[in-house]
Enzyme design. Sequence first.
Site, PDB file in Angstrom:
ATOM      1  N   CYS A   8     -16.794   3.688   2.299  1.00  0.00           N
ATOM      2  CA  CYS A   8     -18.141   4.239   2.487  1.00  0.00           C
ATOM      3  C   CYS A   8     -18.765   3.666   3.748  1.00  0.00           C
ATOM      4  O   CYS A   8     -18.496   2.539   4.144  1.00  0.00           O
ATOM      5  CB  CYS A   8     -19.050   3.989   1.301  1.00  0.00           C
ATOM      6  SG  CYS A   8     -18.451   4.626  -0.263  1.00  0.00           S
ATOM      7  N   ARG A  62     -14.565   5.859   7.295  1.00  0.00           N
ATOM      8  CA  ARG A  62     -14.730   5.019   6.107  1.00  0.00           C
ATOM      9  C   ARG A  62     -14.895   5.847   4.833  1.00  0.00           C
ATOM     10  O   ARG A  62     -14.853   5.311   3.726  1.00  0.00           O
ATOM     11  CB  ARG A  62     -15.961   4.116   6.272  1.00  0.00           C
ATOM     12  CG  ARG A  62     -15.846   3.117   7.398  1.00  0.00           C
ATOM     13  CD  ARG A  62     -17.064   2.212   7.417  1.00  0.00           C
ATOM     14  NE  ARG A  62     -17.178   1.449   6.194  1.00  0.00           N
ATOM     15  CZ  ARG A  62     -16.578   0.283   5.964  1.00  0.00           C
ATOM     16  NH1 ARG A  62     -15.810  -0.251   6.897  1.00  0.00           N
ATOM     17  NH2 ARG A  62     -16.744  -0.347   4.830  1.00  0.00           N
ATOM     18  N   GLY A  67     -19.381  -0.306  -1.976  1.00  0.00           N
ATOM     19  CA  GLY A  67     -18.808  -1.315  -2.856  1.00  0.00           C
ATOM     20  C   GLY A  67     -18.688  -0.814  -4.275  1.00  0.00           C
ATOM     21  O   GLY A  67     -18.775   0.389  -4.557  1.00  0.00           O
ATOM     22  N   GLU A  79       7.196   1.094   7.981  1.00  0.00           N
ATOM     23  CA  GLU A  79       5.964   1.528   8.640  1.00  0.00           C
ATOM     24  C   GLU A  79       6.062   2.984   9.090  1.00  0.00           C
ATOM     25  O   GLU A  79       5.099   3.747   8.973  1.00  0.00           O
ATOM     26  CB  GLU A  79       5.664   0.616   9.825  1.00  0.00           C
ATOM     27  CG  GLU A  79       4.453   0.994  10.662  1.00  0.00           C
ATOM     28  CD  GLU A  79       3.142   0.966   9.900  1.00  0.00           C
ATOM     29  OE1 GLU A  79       2.148   1.489  10.442  1.00  0.00           O
ATOM     30  OE2 GLU A  79       3.089   0.430   8.770  1.00  0.00           O
ATOM     31  N   LYS A  85       3.549   5.979   7.869  1.00  0.00           N
ATOM     32  CA  LYS A  85       2.771   6.830   8.769  1.00  0.00           C
ATOM     33  C   LYS A  85       2.956   8.300   8.422  1.00  0.00           C
ATOM     34  O   LYS A  85       2.001   9.082   8.413  1.00  0.00           O
ATOM     35  CB  LYS A  85       3.181   6.583  10.229  1.00  0.00           C
ATOM     36  CG  LYS A  85       2.639   5.316  10.806  1.00  0.00           C
ATOM     37  CD  LYS A  85       1.129   5.385  10.994  1.00  0.00           C
ATOM     38  CE  LYS A  85       0.482   4.031  10.876  1.00  0.00           C
ATOM     39  NZ  LYS A  85       0.508   3.405   9.562  1.00  0.00           N
ATOM     40  N   GLU A 107       1.103   9.076   5.192  1.00  0.00           N
ATOM     41  CA  GLU A 107      -0.353   9.006   5.303  1.00  0.00           C
ATOM     42  C   GLU A 107      -0.960  10.269   5.881  1.00  0.00           C
ATOM     43  O   GLU A 107      -1.989  10.748   5.390  1.00  0.00           O
ATOM     44  CB  GLU A 107      -0.753   7.818   6.186  1.00  0.00           C
ATOM     45  CG  GLU A 107      -0.627   6.466   5.525  1.00  0.00           C
ATOM     46  CD  GLU A 107      -1.010   5.345   6.472  1.00  0.00           C
ATOM     47  OE1 GLU A 107      -1.705   4.424   6.041  1.00  0.00           O
ATOM     48  OE2 GLU A 107      -0.615   5.393   7.656  1.00  0.00           O
TER      49      GLU A 107
END
Length: 612
Positions: free
Chosen positions: A2, A27, A100, A485, A489, A492
């Site tokens: 957030c 975010r 949070g 990795e 990628k 993702e």
Amino acid sequence: MCGIVGFVGNTDGREVLIEGLKRLEYRGYDSAGIAMIDPGRKLRMVRCRGKINALESRVREQPISGNVGIAHTRWATHGKPCEENAHPHLAGPFAVVHNGIIENYVVLKEELLKDGFTFSSETDTEVIVKLLEREWRRGTGYHEAVKCTIRRLKGSFAVVFLNEEEPGELVAAKRESPLIMGLGDDACYLASDVPAILPYTRKVIYFHDDDLVFISSSGYRIESLKDESVQEREPQWIDWNPVMAEKAGYKHFMLKEIHEQERAIIDTFRSVVDLNSNEIRFPELNLDADALRGVQRVMLIACGTSYHAGLVGKYMIESLCRVPVEVDLASEFRSRDPVLNGGTLMIVISQSGETADTRVALKEAMELGAQCRAIVNVVGSSIARMAQGVIYTHAGPEIGVASTKAFTTQVAALYLLALYWGSTTGRISREDTARMIQDLVELPGKIREFLNGASETIQSWARRYYHAKDFLYLGRGNLYPIALEGALKLKEISYIHAEGYAAGEMKHGPIALIDEYMPVVVLLKHGSLYEKMLSNIQEVRARDGQVLAFVEGEPDESVGPPEVQCIVPRTSDWLAPILYVVPLQLFAYHVAVLRGTDVDQPRNLAKSVTVE
């Protein structure tokens, strides 16, 4: 997760808030909202599901303005993405935005329901503003009511309150979630991360846990929630410039950040290496030769991509420093009963310096008496402040959710740490240190060489295989973490299932998956493992698998025809992981573009995991 933005100034802050949200959209991008005190001293709010451009359109339909305001972009934790769950949340004269998780929100909500309060959302955030309203209804003054509210909360949070009855003020508090304040000439800015305020100021104050902040047009005051003492916080100057957080002509932030790796690595080693004397100095690490000689083992703790950097670092530190190294996922480390003592050097790795699991692991290790250091990208972040010493990676702001330059600078920092350790304790000679520093100095040029010369090969592979449903990535030695990795990628940003494997493990299971539809990405570099990798390629071919080979230096007919080979420049064994990961980043990028996914903001992901 957030993103929070706040503004107090002498001018209309709507555009500042909207622009700040755009810069924090990495975010979270499930929903967004804005609340302001308008010129008539009334609290106005606009919210919607979706990304910031949807909120921007809604604000044009429902104009909002004012000199004080808060805004939020959400990554859903409690409650599905919808307008009702979007922030800000209102109660009485108050509005709140929150980043949070409130761990005791169920208990608090039941308590409020018994007191006759009703709820319009599924979020834990609404509990916060209802608690504040209840305390205010009891006759408690506003500031004291905020303190009482915050003291009831358990968990990690950053919150900012707006009050219609105090129209010139914002009140904010934080605990284990990021929140900063930017100081301008005639305005103050609040944000979850630096990029949101870069166009307006680079003078920043980082808040500590349990800070309570009161901000108005006349200034600010910081108190401690623990003892209500007034706190002094020295502003820090952020050396990022606004252009670094813009796309600069690239189609996506991720592509820009892939190309920025040359610059980021240069900035990382220039910050600690004296090229005249070939000496490495870590002024903020607090580890001298005597301390290093006393280290009995090293633990590298991280999450996600940073964990893969730690796996590369294991090869470096063990070989160059001859100290045993363990690499652990922060989420796993904190859930077991680790054995630590003063002979353990724990190094946590985090791009943001705010990763929740990593932060908690660091705290536990310090309590158990381990020596604790950090590798982070953000000056003044929570982990940087907690650790007993720090190495900064100087990657600059990384906006794309899928990490690229943060990873390569973390590996560069671990390489420099291993060199520093070895040279300081006498394990590495001055001549070898100078040679290995020179290898790093030459590395950025080799990244540029690859990006200029091999992009067409990568794009042609992407065009051929972007419809594939599964990929297998194989590597050995310190290229095994790069296989992990590369697969990450691709998962993702393209949403294709991919697995990274140590090539020696192929016959222990994954070989069963290989058929004519399976592309297999193979990482080859010369050395003792080269022949073994050629053997793995033959095993793939025997089962009709489609080989895509990254080969060091020049084509090798043993690998296959030229069209299945992409040439990676030669470098030292220690730095090969950095060079080999760049084409894997680029391949994932082009596959994702062809599949039409949102490259910079892949579904269900956020840049910094600041909640557990």
